[in-house]
Enzyme design. Structure first.
Site, PDB file in Angstrom:
ATOM      1  N   ASP A  50       0.815  -1.227   0.000  1.00 39.47           N
ATOM      2  CA  ASP A  50       0.000   0.000   0.000  1.00 39.47           C
ATOM      3  C   ASP A  50       0.842   1.267   0.000  1.00 39.47           C
ATOM      4  OD1 ASP A  50      -2.301  -1.553   0.049  1.00 39.47           O
ATOM      5  OD2 ASP A  50      -2.363  -1.574   2.247  1.00 39.47           O
ATOM      6  N   LYS A  81       1.937   2.103  -4.991  1.00 38.01           N
ATOM      7  CA  LYS A  81       2.512   1.540  -6.230  1.00 38.01           C
ATOM      8  C   LYS A  81       1.630   1.804  -7.438  1.00 38.01           C
ATOM      9  CE  LYS A  81       2.444  -2.423  -4.301  1.00 38.01           C
ATOM     10  NZ  LYS A  81       2.064  -1.982  -2.957  1.00 38.01           N
ATOM     11  N   GLY A 129      -4.610  -4.067  -3.855  1.00 36.11           N
ATOM     12  CA  GLY A 129      -5.585  -3.031  -4.184  1.00 36.11           C
ATOM     13  C   GLY A 129      -4.786  -1.809  -4.570  1.00 36.11           C
ATOM     14  N   HIS A 130      -4.779  -1.471  -5.848  1.00 38.22           N
ATOM     15  CA  HIS A 130      -3.970  -0.355  -6.336  1.00 38.22           C
ATOM     16  C   HIS A 130      -4.890   0.781  -6.764  1.00 38.22           C
ATOM     17  CE1 HIS A 130      -0.362  -3.214  -7.321  1.00 38.22           C
ATOM     18  NE2 HIS A 130      -0.732  -3.242  -6.053  1.00 38.22           N
ATOM     19  N   GLN A 169       1.963  -5.929  -3.308  1.00 39.76           N
ATOM     20  CA  GLN A 169       2.443  -6.105  -1.933  1.00 39.76           C
ATOM     21  C   GLN A 169       3.760  -5.325  -1.734  1.00 39.76           C
ATOM     22  OE1 GLN A 169       1.185  -9.220  -3.671  1.00 39.76           O
ATOM     23  NE2 GLN A 169      -0.690  -8.355  -2.874  1.00 39.76           N
ATOM     24  N   THR A 216      -7.573  -0.815   0.857  1.00 42.18           N
ATOM     25  CA  THR A 216      -8.252  -0.727  -0.438  1.00 42.18           C
ATOM     26  C   THR A 216      -9.028  -2.004  -0.727  1.00 42.18           C
ATOM     27  OG1 THR A 216      -6.310   0.521  -1.159  1.00 42.18           O
ATOM     28  CG2 THR A 216      -7.805  -0.186  -2.882  1.00 42.18           C
ATOM     29  N   GLY A 231     -10.795  -2.879   3.583  1.00 41.88           N
ATOM     30  CA  GLY A 231     -11.373  -1.805   4.397  1.00 41.88           C
ATOM     31  C   GLY A 231     -10.854  -1.783   5.824  1.00 41.88           C
TER      32      GLY A 231
END
Ligand code: GDP
Ligand code: IMO
Ligand code: MG
Length: 431
Positions: free
Chosen positions: A13, A16, A40-41, A225, A304, A307
């Protein structure tokens, strides 16, 4: 430029997605090399926010080819949802520009059930996984019993392979975990339908990448990651199951090392982590709460993908030096500098002691990392809102000093700092 690797320098997070988006404007191909929909990006384009889990961030540029590599684990149901969602938002998802390796591994509902069952069994020792089935899918890959994406092109073999897989997994779920079995026929039906949708995207992406690199095209390798979540180099067992570090870009895409000429580490201006495991600079006080935010802003520190509130703390230069070494970082991007506005003092960990002695090498044991004492240095903060600053010269002196200190302590030059989630909130830094 041949291949440029973007890698998370911390616990994920780091930003990236937005950094890959920044560099994607100059890339012919963007290729994801590891992980699955645990990632989650977030990418902001104008007023639109995209949360990408599997599809590379380059998809938001019309001319880019986007590759999902063999190092990934792919839940076909999630990929179909993601592609349909992008299509609905006007993003071109033609298979000509979205390519899925035939050698990636599939995540099924049984892997997800096993992920949940294993976490429940770990009790207080749980890893805090994203429960996306990542660990069990990579387990099957290593055990040579996995289902590969290429099977989706062969419906006559795919359905029987799935039946065999579900029967085997149901025996495990019931006997080892006392968990509900998977509804076999129903699961096969939805997966076969997804396979029909995804088959046109399948490709020998390693060959396509080789041909592109030989033709002088530029490839941006988008990591997922982060270094401390890598299966080998992260703080095991509080890691994910993939090779998130720069070496994973080579094995996860099937390209040789000679093509790589830049390895950019992405770090936040502070540190966050979701899930369990050691975190030497974690702040369990109002400073940590301040870094996290209340959730009112879209960039506040809530996962992302799941939550979950992220654990927050000061920047850790020991981690950055480790990331620089393991990945061979050529440069660093520092994200979320704006979040530090308003602190009177900002700290950075520069060393660890263990039982009072300085540690010369980053510890391999989670237990040791859990017990280290970080030695921090303190720097004056700045009060100004910097979210609209676009040049280094316009940053407050204290923020410039902070960037210089990060380069100095990590031993890696900082090439870009970001001060907000949007594309234009980026400050190129000349060296
Ligand atoms: P990734 O998984 O490494 O791509 O990072 P995530 O997207 O999970 O988390 C990064 C979060 O920070 C997202 O909400 C981004 O929109 C946001 N973000 C990225 N860069 C900045 C920045 O410079 N400032 C602020 N305020 N938010 C940022
Ligand atoms: P991006 O790409 C942050 C963490 C989970 C958990 C551990 C194992 O968005 O940076 P898993 O579901 O992979 O078995 O969970 O890894 N984790 C992440 N943390 N960002 C991510 O991805 C992550 N992917 C996995 O929280 O601690
Ligand atoms: Mg993320």
């Amino acid at each position: 430029m041949p291949a440029h690797v973007i890698v998370g320098a911390q616990w994920g997070d780091e930003g990236k997605g937005r950094v890959a988006d920044w560099f994607a404007k100059d890339a012919d191909i963007v290729a994801r090399y590891a992980g699955g929909d645990n990632a989650g990006h977030t990418v902001r384009v104008g007023n639109d926010t995209f949360k990408l889990h599997l599809v590379p961030s380059g998809v938001l540029y019309g001319s880019t080819i986007n590759i999902m590599g063999n190092g990934m684990v792919v839940n076909p149901l999630k990929l179909v949802d993601e592609l349909r969602g992008l299509d609905e938002r006007g993003i071109d998802i033609d298979p000509v520009r979205i390519r899925l390796s035939r050698r990636a591994h599939l995540i099924t509902p049984a892997h997800i059930a096993l992920d949940g069952a294993r976490e429940a069994q770990r009790g207080s020792g749980k890893i805090g996984t994203t429960k996306r089935g990542i660990g069990p899918a990579y387990t099957d890959k290593a055990a040579r019993s996995g289902l590969r994406t290429g099977l989706m092109e062969h419906p006559e073999r795919f359905a029987p392979a799935l039946r065999e897989h579900f029967n085997r997994k149901n025996r495990q779920l019931e006997a080892l975990y006392n968990a509900e079995p998977i509804a076999v026929d129903q699961s096969i039906d939805v997966l076969v339908e997804a396979a029909d949708y995804l088959a046109p995207f399948l490709a020998d992406v390693d060959f396509e990448l080789y041909e592109a690199l030989r033709a002088g095209k530029s490839v941006l390798c988008e990591g997922a990651q982060g270094t401390l979540l890598d299966i080998d180099h992260g703080n095991y067992p509080y890691v994910t199951s993939s090779s998130a570090t720069a070496g994973g870009a080579l094995t996860g895409l099937g390209i040789g090392p000679q093509w790589v000429d830049r390895i950019t580490g992405v770090t936040k201006a502070y540190t966050t982590r979701v899930g369990a495991g050691p975190f030497p600079t974690e702040l369990d006080d109002e400073r940590g709460d301040r870094l996290r935010g209340t959730g009112a802003n879209p960039w506040d520190e809530y996962g992302t993908t799941t939550g979950r509130p992220r654990r927050c703390g000061w920047l850790d230069a020991v981690v950055l030096r480790y990331a620089a070494r393991i990945n061979g970082l050529t440069d660093l991007v520092v994200t979320k500098l704006d979040i530090l506005s308003g602190f009177d003092e900002i700290e950075i960990a520069d060393e660890y002691t263990h039982h009072g002695e300085p540690l010369a090498v980053f510890p391999s044991e989670a237990d040791t990392l859990d017990r280290v004492e970080p030695i921090t240095l303190s720097m004056p903060g700045w009060q100004e809102d910097i979210m609209s600053v676009t040049t280094l010269a316009d940053l407050p002196q204290a923020a410039r000093d902070y960037i210089d200190k990060i380069a100095d302590l990590s031993g890696v030059p900082v090439s870009l700092a970001t001060v907000g989630p949007a594309r234009h909130q980026s400050i190129p830094i000349a060296d």
